[in-house]
Design a protein around this motif. Structure first.
Motif, PDB file in Angstrom:
ATOM      1  N   VAL A   1       0.856  -1.183   0.000  1.00  0.00           N
ATOM      2  CA  VAL A   1       0.000   0.000   0.000  1.00  0.00           C
ATOM      3  C   VAL A   1       0.896   1.239   0.000  1.00  0.00           C
ATOM      4  CG1 VAL A   1      -0.271   0.028   2.529  1.00  0.00           C
ATOM      5  CG2 VAL A   1      -1.971   1.171   1.089  1.00  0.00           C
ATOM      6  N   TRP A   2       0.606   2.160  -0.883  1.00  0.00           N
ATOM      7  CA  TRP A   2       1.342   3.411  -0.933  1.00  0.00           C
ATOM      8  C   TRP A   2       0.430   4.455  -1.567  1.00  0.00           C
ATOM      9  CZ3 TRP A   2       1.920  -0.586  -4.241  1.00  0.00           C
ATOM     10  CH2 TRP A   2       1.930  -0.348  -5.615  1.00  0.00           C
ATOM     11  N   VAL A   3       0.819   5.702  -1.469  1.00  0.00           N
ATOM     12  CA  VAL A   3       0.051   6.763  -2.110  1.00  0.00           C
ATOM     13  C   VAL A   3       0.897   7.374  -3.208  1.00  0.00           C
ATOM     14  CG1 VAL A   3      -1.325   7.249  -0.046  1.00  0.00           C
ATOM     15  CG2 VAL A   3       0.744   8.595  -0.489  1.00  0.00           C
ATOM     16  N   GLU A   4       0.227   8.039  -4.128  1.00  0.00           N
ATOM     17  CA  GLU A   4       0.917   8.819  -5.146  1.00  0.00           C
ATOM     18  C   GLU A   4       0.401  10.246  -5.058  1.00  0.00           C
ATOM     19  OE1 GLU A   4       0.562   6.997  -8.980  1.00  0.00           O
ATOM     20  OE2 GLU A   4       1.914   5.368  -8.433  1.00  0.00           O
ATOM     21  N   LEU A   5       1.341  11.171  -4.916  1.00  0.00           N
ATOM     22  CA  LEU A   5       1.038  12.592  -4.904  1.00  0.00           C
ATOM     23  C   LEU A   5       1.608  13.181  -6.184  1.00  0.00           C
ATOM     24  CD1 LEU A   5       2.074  13.383  -1.225  1.00  0.00           C
ATOM     25  CD2 LEU A   5      -0.208  12.918  -2.077  1.00  0.00           C
ATOM     26  N   ASN A   6       0.722  13.600  -7.073  1.00  0.00           N
ATOM     27  CA  ASN A   6       1.140  14.139  -8.372  1.00  0.00           C
ATOM     28  C   ASN A   6       2.054  13.163  -9.118  1.00  0.00           C
ATOM     29  OD1 ASN A   6      -0.279  16.552  -7.831  1.00  0.00           O
ATOM     30  ND2 ASN A   6       1.453  17.285  -6.626  1.00  0.00           N
ATOM     31  N   GLY A   7       1.714  11.875  -9.035  1.00  0.00           N
ATOM     32  CA  GLY A   7       2.452  10.840  -9.754  1.00  0.00           C
ATOM     33  C   GLY A   7       3.687  10.315  -9.054  1.00  0.00           C
ATOM     34  N   LYS A   8       4.047  10.897  -7.902  1.00  0.00           N
ATOM     35  CA  LYS A   8       5.247  10.455  -7.172  1.00  0.00           C
ATOM     36  C   LYS A   8       4.837   9.510  -6.047  1.00  0.00           C
ATOM     37  CE  LYS A   8       9.207  12.056  -4.584  1.00  0.00           C
ATOM     38  NZ  LYS A   8       9.835  13.164  -3.892  1.00  0.00           N
ATOM     39  N   PRO A   9       5.369   8.256  -6.039  1.00  0.00           N
ATOM     40  CA  PRO A   9       4.994   7.301  -4.992  1.00  0.00           C
ATOM     41  C   PRO A   9       5.575   7.681  -3.632  1.00  0.00           C
ATOM     42  CG  PRO A   9       6.637   6.337  -6.440  1.00  0.00           C
ATOM     43  CD  PRO A   9       6.296   7.677  -7.016  1.00  0.00           C
ATOM     44  N   PHE A  10       4.782   7.407  -2.579  1.00  0.00           N
ATOM     45  CA  PHE A  10       5.220   7.657  -1.206  1.00  0.00           C
ATOM     46  C   PHE A  10       4.646   6.578  -0.310  1.00  0.00           C
ATOM     47  CE2 PHE A  10       4.678   9.380   3.051  1.00  0.00           C
ATOM     48  CZ  PHE A  10       5.959   9.864   3.304  1.00  0.00           C
ATOM     49  N   PRO A  11       5.399   5.943   0.599  1.00  0.00           N
ATOM     50  CA  PRO A  11       6.832   6.084   0.789  1.00  0.00           C
ATOM     51  C   PRO A  11       7.642   5.608  -0.412  1.00  0.00           C
ATOM     52  CG  PRO A  11       5.870   4.990   2.713  1.00  0.00           C
ATOM     53  CD  PRO A  11       4.811   5.102   1.662  1.00  0.00           C
ATOM     54  N   GLU A  12       7.174   4.565  -1.095  1.00  0.00           N
ATOM     55  CA  GLU A  12       7.764   4.107  -2.354  1.00  0.00           C
ATOM     56  C   GLU A  12       6.786   3.133  -2.983  1.00  0.00           C
ATOM     57  OE1 GLU A  12      10.561   0.339  -1.168  1.00  0.00           O
ATOM     58  OE2 GLU A  12      11.408   2.320  -0.796  1.00  0.00           O
ATOM     59  N   ALA A  13       6.896   2.942  -4.288  1.00  0.00           N
ATOM     60  CA  ALA A  13       6.029   1.990  -4.982  1.00  0.00           C
ATOM     61  C   ALA A  13       6.232   0.603  -4.389  1.00  0.00           C
ATOM     62  CB  ALA A  13       6.332   1.984  -6.471  1.00  0.00           C
ATOM     63  N   GLY A  14       5.134  -0.085  -4.114  1.00  0.00           N
ATOM     64  CA  GLY A  14       5.190  -1.434  -3.569  1.00  0.00           C
ATOM     65  C   GLY A  14       5.441  -1.488  -2.073  1.00  0.00           C
ATOM     66  N   TRP A  15       5.309  -0.367  -1.371  1.00  0.00           N
ATOM     67  CA  TRP A  15       5.593  -0.312   0.073  1.00  0.00           C
ATOM     68  C   TRP A  15       4.786  -1.367   0.817  1.00  0.00           C
ATOM     69  CZ3 TRP A  15       9.212   1.629   2.974  1.00  0.00           C
ATOM     70  CH2 TRP A  15       9.008   1.772   4.342  1.00  0.00           C
ATOM     71  N   ASN A  16       5.468  -2.190   1.630  1.00  0.00           N
ATOM     72  CA  ASN A  16       4.821  -3.243   2.399  1.00  0.00           C
ATOM     73  C   ASN A  16       4.466  -2.709   3.786  1.00  0.00           C
ATOM     74  OD1 ASN A  16       3.874  -5.934   2.668  1.00  0.00           O
ATOM     75  ND2 ASN A  16       5.626  -6.360   3.978  1.00  0.00           N
ATOM     76  N   ASP A  17       3.196  -2.760   4.133  1.00  0.00           N
ATOM     77  CA  ASP A  17       2.720  -2.194   5.386  1.00  0.00           C
ATOM     78  C   ASP A  17       1.431  -2.906   5.768  1.00  0.00           C
ATOM     79  OD1 ASP A  17       2.060  -0.149   7.494  1.00  0.00           O
ATOM     80  OD2 ASP A  17       3.617   0.984   6.463  1.00  0.00           O
ATOM     81  N   MET A  18       0.682  -2.311   6.671  1.00  0.00           N
ATOM     82  CA  MET A  18      -0.609  -2.852   7.091  1.00  0.00           C
ATOM     83  C   MET A  18      -1.722  -2.057   6.406  1.00  0.00           C
ATOM     84  SD  MET A  18       0.030  -3.872  11.087  1.00  0.00           S
ATOM     85  CE  MET A  18       0.467  -2.269  11.673  1.00  0.00           C
ATOM     86  N   PRO A  19      -2.141  -2.483   5.216  1.00  0.00           N
ATOM     87  CA  PRO A  19      -3.075  -1.681   4.429  1.00  0.00           C
ATOM     88  C   PRO A  19      -4.432  -1.461   5.090  1.00  0.00           C
ATOM     89  CG  PRO A  19      -2.750  -3.830   3.415  1.00  0.00           C
ATOM     90  CD  PRO A  19      -1.752  -3.715   4.527  1.00  0.00           C
ATOM     91  N   ALA A  20      -4.964  -2.466   5.771  1.00  0.00           N
ATOM     92  CA  ALA A  20      -6.290  -2.294   6.384  1.00  0.00           C
ATOM     93  C   ALA A  20      -6.234  -1.229   7.476  1.00  0.00           C
ATOM     94  CB  ALA A  20      -6.807  -3.618   6.936  1.00  0.00           C
ATOM     95  N   ALA A  21      -5.240  -1.309   8.340  1.00  0.00           N
ATOM     96  CA  ALA A  21      -5.118  -0.323   9.420  1.00  0.00           C
ATOM     97  C   ALA A  21      -4.875   1.072   8.852  1.00  0.00           C
ATOM     98  CB  ALA A  21      -3.992  -0.728  10.364  1.00  0.00           C
TER      99      ALA A  21
END
Length: 139
Positions: free
Chosen positions: A25-45
């Motif tokens: 799970v990650w976000v893209e702000l104006n096309g830039k991934p954050f924290p990074e593309a493919g970031w492994n985290d707890m998506p539901a939380a």
């Protein structure tokens, strides 16, 4: 200006011992991934926290909120602008980017990501997991 929530359900897994759901799970702000593309985290939380912010803004809240990724020093600072738009700032130790979107667009993006994640969890028979129940309750 654009804001997107990205998820990859191919690596979604339930940690049976901790009862946590992990996946990309990650976000893209104006096309830039954050924290990074493919970031492994707890998506539901993480998405439950975003839903809470979206629901609060829909109800008229105007305070700025922080939503942290659960792995690492990464967070989003989300607040309403004077024009009733939503400003989203990505931060780790310093600011990494920002964007502004219409409040209704922010809510729609978060709800769409939450619905997709909920469906992926239900397809795996995880409906009784506490994060999945919170996700469903906040939609």
């Amino acid at each position: 200006m654009s804001f997107h929530i990205q998820q990859d359900f191919a690596n979604l897994e339930l940690n049976e011992r901790a009862k946590t759901i992990w996946g990309s799970v990650w976000v893209e702000l104006n096309g830039k991934p954050f924290p990074e593309a493919g970031w492994n985290d707890m998506p539901a939380a993480f998405i439950v926290e975003l839903l809470s912010v979206a629901n609060d803004f829909r109800k008229g809240a105007t305070n700025t909120r922080q939503v942290r990724f659960f792995d690492g020093p990464y967070e989003l600072t989300i607040g309403e602008t004077q024009e009733k738009s939503i400003e989203i700032r990505a931060k780790n130790h310093d600011e990494q980017g920002a964007t502004t979107v219409a409040g209704s667009n922010f809510a729609a993006i978060v709800r769409s990501a939450a619905t997709s994640l909920l469906e992926a969890c239900q397809a795996r028979s995880w409906s009784e997991n506490s994060d999945v129940r919170r996700l469903a309750a906040n939609l």
